[in-house]
Design an enzyme around this catalytic site. Structure first.
Site, PDB file in Angstrom:
ATOM      1  N   GLY A   1      53.369  99.978  53.370  1.00  0.00           N
ATOM      2  CA  GLY A   1      53.702 101.481  53.843  1.00  0.00           C
ATOM      3  C   GLY A   1      52.932 102.041  54.815  1.00  0.00           C
ATOM      4  N   HIS A   2      51.526 102.076  54.762  1.00  0.00           N
ATOM      5  CA  HIS A   2      50.880 102.606  55.782  1.00  0.00           C
ATOM      6  C   HIS A   2      51.100 101.766  56.991  1.00  0.00           C
ATOM      7  CE1 HIS A   2      48.503 103.662  52.093  1.00  0.00           C
ATOM      8  NE2 HIS A   2      48.674 105.027  52.602  1.00  0.00           N
TER       9      HIS A   2
END
Length: 540
Positions: free
Chosen positions: A34-35
């Site tokens: 996600g990051h």
């Protein structure tokens, strides 16, 4: 890449970029896919990318998990380097004026009360005050033209958007879609807390949200109908403790009676002791598609200028070593047994009476020991290894070394020393590396990542057969207990815990022969070469 810890150093670096486009990706570290999706978008749109890593004490309540929140500086550093980040800003609480002992006397940013009436805010008093305070501080320090936030934290996103608007901050807030695993579970650093059983339970959050979305798509815009559909799915999983299930406006966060244009269907629930949140936007644009297993099983093209690397990770006894040796032999690649390196340091420490809780002595031992590795004469034989000139190939496979190696491998200094050597060996590609954090930490940019797993019972039987072949007799129950203990150590350690890389291909080896596992990996590797047109690599 620069790793900065002080405000002064950050300001100096940002000043040197004057006239360029700067993007900021605020995180609390323990980075995951996600990051990385935020970082990739930032790099596409900006000249310079700054990632902040700060576990913000101001946003944690008295009984929350600030002290045990996952921290993995080594892993985060490797991921950011591989992703092309320019600067990582990783201050301590004192540098940010966020020391809990003195924070009560600092200036705070108070979000509008209207944004704190629903979703997480009533259940986490003061949380968004802490978030807004630190985010405003970061925006002031970095002064980015663009800042990237995930849709998964929808209430945070709405508050930051309002903050920037009301205070006329010249930064564009860029919302980015939630990134999910194949079963829909949103990537989260707190997913590390979940056991294998809890991980399956957690997937029901997305199923419930999707049920509500599908009900809306079928033509019922009422909140009553949408929430009832989602709730019916949740009731099929009694292990979940739902904190809230709400339908609100995505910008104002006020409850909706029906979805006329857009809505935000959001949930928070406890899986065991772990609190997870998720949401779906109900909008005409539709839901972002899930990653398909077929897509995730297609590795990316190899990096230009090097032969592809194969990273094979997994728990003890999953068959990594034997499979990796055989795959390397078939593809005529270098085989690097990273586990043997940690075993050699563990064996030396035991031989020399070094306490296994003395991180300083263990780090010094790893730095000073000369390790020499040589592939066995055939794929059926283990890597030969010498420590300071003494061959320890058989000695490092003893039950005593097996019992303690995960503790030694968890020492940050030991990992740092051995990872440096592993990266030097594998940097030019054309190698098969196996271990527990190859794809997540040592080579997060490996072209092909595989995560092998198997049940505890199966792994214990395999280990027993290995020991019997060496003339050692150990009961199956004792081996099961050792494996379970090692799994806990490997998966719960703060430094590079055992976990699949987000883009790893998972292979359960319980009902597969070694030859079948090898064949899967070899086919994936050849598929990678075909996709890249890499016939010039001249593999077999």
């Amino acid at each position: 890449m620069q790793w900065l810890r002080t405000v002064a150093a950050l300001r100096e670096q940002v000043a040197s970029w004057r006239g360029s486009t700067i993007g900021l990706v605020p995180t609390m570290g323990s980075l995951h896919e996600g990051h990385l999706s935020l970082i990739r978008r930032c790099r596409q749109e900006c000249d310079h990318t700054v990632v902040s890593i700060f576990v913000n004490p101001l946003q944690f309540g008295p009984n929350e998990d600030w002290d045990r929140y996952p921290r993995d500086e080594e892993g985060d550093r490797a991921l950011c380097e591989a992703a092309g980040v320019d600067v990582v800003f990783a201050p301590d609480p004192q540098e940010m004026g966020a020391d809990p002992a003195t924070a009560g006397d600092r200036t705070w940013v108070m979000p509008p009360e209207s944004l704190l009436q629903t979703l997480c805010a009533p259940h986490r008093p003061g949380h968004f005050r802490g978030v807004a305070t630190i985010v405003l501080q970061l925006l002031n320090l970095v002064q980015p033209q663009r800042a990237y936030f995930g849709q998964k934290d929808a209430q945070q996103l709405a508050i930051i958007q309002r903050l920037v608007q009301d205070l006329q901050i010249p930064t564009t807030i860029v919302p980015c879609p939630t990134v999910r695993e194949a079963d829909g579970l949103a990537y989260s650093s707190r997913n590390r807390y979940l056991s294998a059983v809890e991980r399956q339970v957690a997937a029901s959050l997305y199923r419930a949200l999707r049920r509500g979305y599908d009900h809306w798509q079928a033509g019922d815009p009422s909140a009553e109908g949408i929430l009832a559909a989602a709730r019916a799915e949740l009731e099929r999983t009694p292990e979940l403790r739902v904190q809230y299930l709400e339908l609100v406006d995505p910008q104002t966060l006020q409850p909706l009676s029906e979805v006329k244009d857009k809505g935000l269907l959001a949930i928070a629930a406890y899986v065991g002791q772990t609190r997870l949140i998720d949401n779906l936007l109900l909008s005409p644009e539709g839901v972002d598609p899930l990653p398909q297993e077929q897509q995730s099983a297609v590795p990316p093209s190899p990096k230009r200028g090097r032969r592809p690397l194969i990273a094979i990770d997994g728990p003890a006894g999953a068959g990594k070593s034997s499979v990796a040796r055989a795959v390397a032999a078939q593809l005529q690649l270098l085989y690097l047994d990273t586990g043997a390196m940690y075993r050699a340091i563990t064996w030396l420490a035991l031989q020399r009476g070094i306490p296994l809780d003395d991180a300083e002595q263990l780090t010094q031992l790893a730095a000073q020991t000369q390790l020499t590795l040589q592939s066995g004469p055939s794929a059926d034989e283990p890597t030969r290894i010498w420590a300071d000139g003494e061959e320890v190939t058989q000695a490092i496979r003893s039950p005593e070394v097996t019992r303690w190696v995960s503790q030694v491998a968890a020492v940050p200094g030991v990992r740092q020393e051995l990872v440096k050597r592993q990266r030097l060996i594998g940097r030019d590609g054309g190698a098969v590396l196996e271990g527990r954090d190859i794809g997540t930490h040592v080579f997060p940019d490996a072209e092909l990542k595989v995560f092998l797993t198997a049940s505890v019972g199966e792994r214990a039987q395999r280990r027993q057969h290995q020991l019997q072949a060496q003339g050692q007799v150990v009961s199956l129950e004792e081996l099961k207990a050792q494996i379970e203990q090692r799994d806990r150590r490997d998966s719960e350690r703060l430094i590079s815990p055992l976990r699949p890389a987000p883009d790893a291909i998972l292979i359960d080896t319980d009902h597969l022969s070694q030859a079948e596992v090898e064949d899967k990996i070899v086919r994936l590797y050849r598929q990678l070469l075909e996709r890249s047109g890499a016939a010039h690599f001249d593999i077999i």
